[in-house]
Design an enzyme around this catalytic site. Structure first.
Site, PDB file in Angstrom:
ATOM      1  N   GLY A 108      33.121  51.758  77.990  1.00 49.79           N
ATOM      2  CA  GLY A 108      33.668  52.972  77.239  1.00 49.79           C
ATOM      3  C   GLY A 108      33.221  54.354  77.913  1.00 49.79           C
ATOM      4  N   GLU A 152      31.036  46.097  80.257  1.00 49.03           N
ATOM      5  CA  GLU A 152      31.852  46.510  81.186  1.00 49.03           C
ATOM      6  C   GLU A 152      33.073  47.399  81.405  1.00 49.03           C
ATOM      7  OE1 GLU A 152      33.745  44.134  77.532  1.00 49.03           O
ATOM      8  OE2 GLU A 152      32.401  42.208  78.174  1.00 49.03           O
ATOM      9  N   GLY A 161      35.502  49.415  83.165  1.00 41.89           N
ATOM     10  CA  GLY A 161      37.326  49.989  83.425  1.00 41.89           C
ATOM     11  C   GLY A 161      37.489  51.235  84.051  1.00 41.89           C
ATOM     12  N   ARG A 174      50.846  56.744  78.649  1.00 41.78           N
ATOM     13  CA  ARG A 174      49.009  57.694  78.023  1.00 41.78           C
ATOM     14  C   ARG A 174      49.922  59.067  76.851  1.00 41.78           C
ATOM     15  NH1 ARG A 174      45.068  58.688  79.473  1.00 41.78           N
ATOM     16  NH2 ARG A 174      43.574  57.593  78.391  1.00 41.78           N
ATOM     17  N   TYR A 203      48.531  58.306  73.306  1.00 44.90           N
ATOM     18  CA  TYR A 203      47.566  59.366  72.625  1.00 44.90           C
ATOM     19  C   TYR A 203      47.320  60.970  73.233  1.00 44.90           C
ATOM     20  CZ  TYR A 203      46.291  53.897  74.461  1.00 44.90           C
ATOM     21  OH  TYR A 203      46.968  52.771  74.928  1.00 44.90           O
ATOM     22  N   CYS A 243      65.667  57.067  77.807  1.00 44.70           N
ATOM     23  CA  CYS A 243      66.629  57.706  77.622  1.00 44.70           C
ATOM     24  C   CYS A 243      65.648  58.186  76.138  1.00 44.70           C
ATOM     25  CB  CYS A 243      67.529  56.833  77.181  1.00 44.70           C
ATOM     26  SG  CYS A 243      69.461  57.805  75.713  1.00 44.70           S
ATOM     27  N   GLU A 244      64.644  59.257  75.997  1.00 45.77           N
ATOM     28  CA  GLU A 244      64.045  59.070  74.471  1.00 45.77           C
ATOM     29  C   GLU A 244      63.733  60.904  74.711  1.00 45.77           C
ATOM     30  OE1 GLU A 244      61.847  56.092  73.841  1.00 45.77           O
ATOM     31  OE2 GLU A 244      60.942  57.017  72.240  1.00 45.77           O
TER      32      GLU A 244
END
Ligand code: LLP
Length: 431
Positions: free
Chosen positions: A248, A290, A292, A330, A334, A360-361
């Site tokens: 985190g 942990e 990341g 991302r 978010y 296509c968006e």
């Protein structure tokens, strides 16, 4: 520059880990993920050394493979002496195929199927992090069928709000992960685990969220976990031998983001943990975390080639690249912020653009309202910084775009770690 592995040469061209970003793009094509291997190793060592100093020789940082999972990454992590947090047979298989030791893999997941459980047991995965009561029963049965006693940690939900993006807030009471302390269910979970003949309950796990900057989040988590450990000791006579506080720690994506001094934070966590344990007359358990993002994020950069520049007078302007939400979802997911740099030019008049992809968006925006040289044109190279975490690992084939390769940068050299996907790869499973 945002991080010290990003710089400019005298003629203004962008360098990553001391190497010319444009030259790398010429050599390997775009879109392109670059990974600074030296930085990954430094980040691993930073955790390893801080853990040894603060939590003792027994403690172990586990690299959370979800941040960036590919074979070469696990080799580096193995060489640096970390363990691994894996969340799927795919991550386990990738780690094992790199020669990563199975006993140093901690297997997570809130929805493990019977096949997943069998897969991990049959490969001798060191520890299951059991998320819930269903898994406890199924894992116990499957371990019994194999006559093994499987080491487990129990995932507890501490009920702490880490003040991060809602979608990655994993510690609150009503999330889908783990078993909450507040409702009394966690105690029942431990009680049930102790009746499982084929499981050896080594300790507790929790994870409160990702991109955590708030200094006292981990301290409050320690309070809660030690409080629960003392309750378990008093009620069930069990003293846990391992404590895993999850991942985190936040990283800087923008110059305006605060720095996160992880060694200093870990020192505080260690002091706080030792004080709480001593008040509760509990011994120091083997300590795990942990990380990341904080191991790989600042080791990554994505390079694109500009396909078109579109100006809509009175509205806005776009720089449209050969990548997009397929290689970096991302911002779409978010609203995540990034620093964007032109790979060749830095001086001169600047303008504000949305950096878009070619899906296509209309929501396919890599980053809105960024400042780039006003003369940015088709064929120019654009770099998005700090993309080492949760970019390649979350990439997709939307619109059937092949995924970019990963090129590692090490000691002034570069080499391919993941090949560029081809149209044949994309079509491989169609019958
Ligand atoms: N452990 C557990 C149980 C986790 O769920 C996570 C992240 C980690 C460790 C690693 O956390 P880190 O040190 O990377 O913050 N896709 C999102 C992030 C999702 C995080 C999921 N869990 C993003 O792109 O921001």
């Amino acid at each position: 520059m945002l991080t010290d592995n990003i710089s400019r040469s005298e003629d203004g061209s962008l360098l990553f880990a001391g190497q010319s970003v444009s030259a790398l793009a010429d050599r390997y094509g775009t879109p392109l993920y670059l990974m600074d291997e030296d930085r990954i190793r430094e980040n691993c060592r930073m955790y390893r050394e801080a853990f040894r100093a603060d939590f003792g020789p027994d403690s172990l940082p586990l690299y959370a493979g979800k941040a960036a999972s590919f074979r070469r990454m696990y080799r580096i992590v193995a060489e640096e002496g970390l363990g691994v947090d894996a969340v799927s047979p795919g991550e386990i298989a990738t780690a094992l195929s790199a020669g990563f030791p199975a006993e140093k893999i901690y297997y997570h997941g809130d929805g493990k199927t019977d096949a997943d459980i069998a897969f991990a047991l049959d490969r001798g995965v060191g520890c299951f992090i059991v998320d819930n009561g269903n898994e406890l029963v199924s894992l116990n049965e499957a371990a019994g069928e194999r006559s093994v006693c499987q080491k487990v940690l129990l995932r507890i939900t501490p009920g702490i709000d880490p003040h991060t993006y809602a979608a990655i807030n994993t510690g609150a009471v009503d999330v889908k992960f783990g078993v909450p302390v507040e409702t009394g269910q966690a105690m029942e979970f431990v009680r049930a685990a102790l009746t499982m003949k084929n499981l050896s309950v080594a300790g507790l796990h929790c994870h409160v969220g990702s991109m955590v900057f708030d200094e006292d989040v981990f301290l409050r988590t320690v309070d809660l976990m030690v409080g629960f450990m003392a309750e378990v000791r008093d009620e069930l006579g069990l003293v846990f031998g391992e404590l895993n506080l999850g991942g985190g720690y936040g990283v800087r994506y923008l110059d305006s983001d605060p720095p996160c001094d992880i060694p200093a934070r870990l020192r505080e966590v260690a002091a706080h943990l030792k004080a709480r344990l001593s008040e509760a007359s509990l011994p120091l358990p083997r300590f795990l975390m942990e990380p990341g993002r904080s191991i790989v994020a600042d080791a990554g950069m994505t390079v694109y080639t500009v396909c078109s520049v579109k100006r809509i007078p009175g509205y806005k302007s776009y720089v449209i690249t050969d990548g997009g939400m397929t290689d970096n979802p991302r911002f779409c997911l978010y609203g995540a912020r990034y620093t964007v740099l032109h790979a060749q030019k830095k001086a001169g008049l600047r303008a504000i653009f949305d950096l878009a992809g070619r899906c296509c968006e209309s929501g396919d925006i890599i980053q809105p309202a960024i400042s780039l040289p006003a003369g940015t044109a088709r064929g120019d190279r654009i770099a998005v910084c700090t993309t080492g975490a949760y970019n390649y690992s979350m990439a997709s084939n939307y619109n059937r775009f092949p995924r970019p390769p990963i090129v590692m940068l090490r000691g002034g050299e570069n080499y391919l770690a993941v090949k560029r996907e081809t149209l044949e790869d994309v079509l491989a499973l169609d019958i």
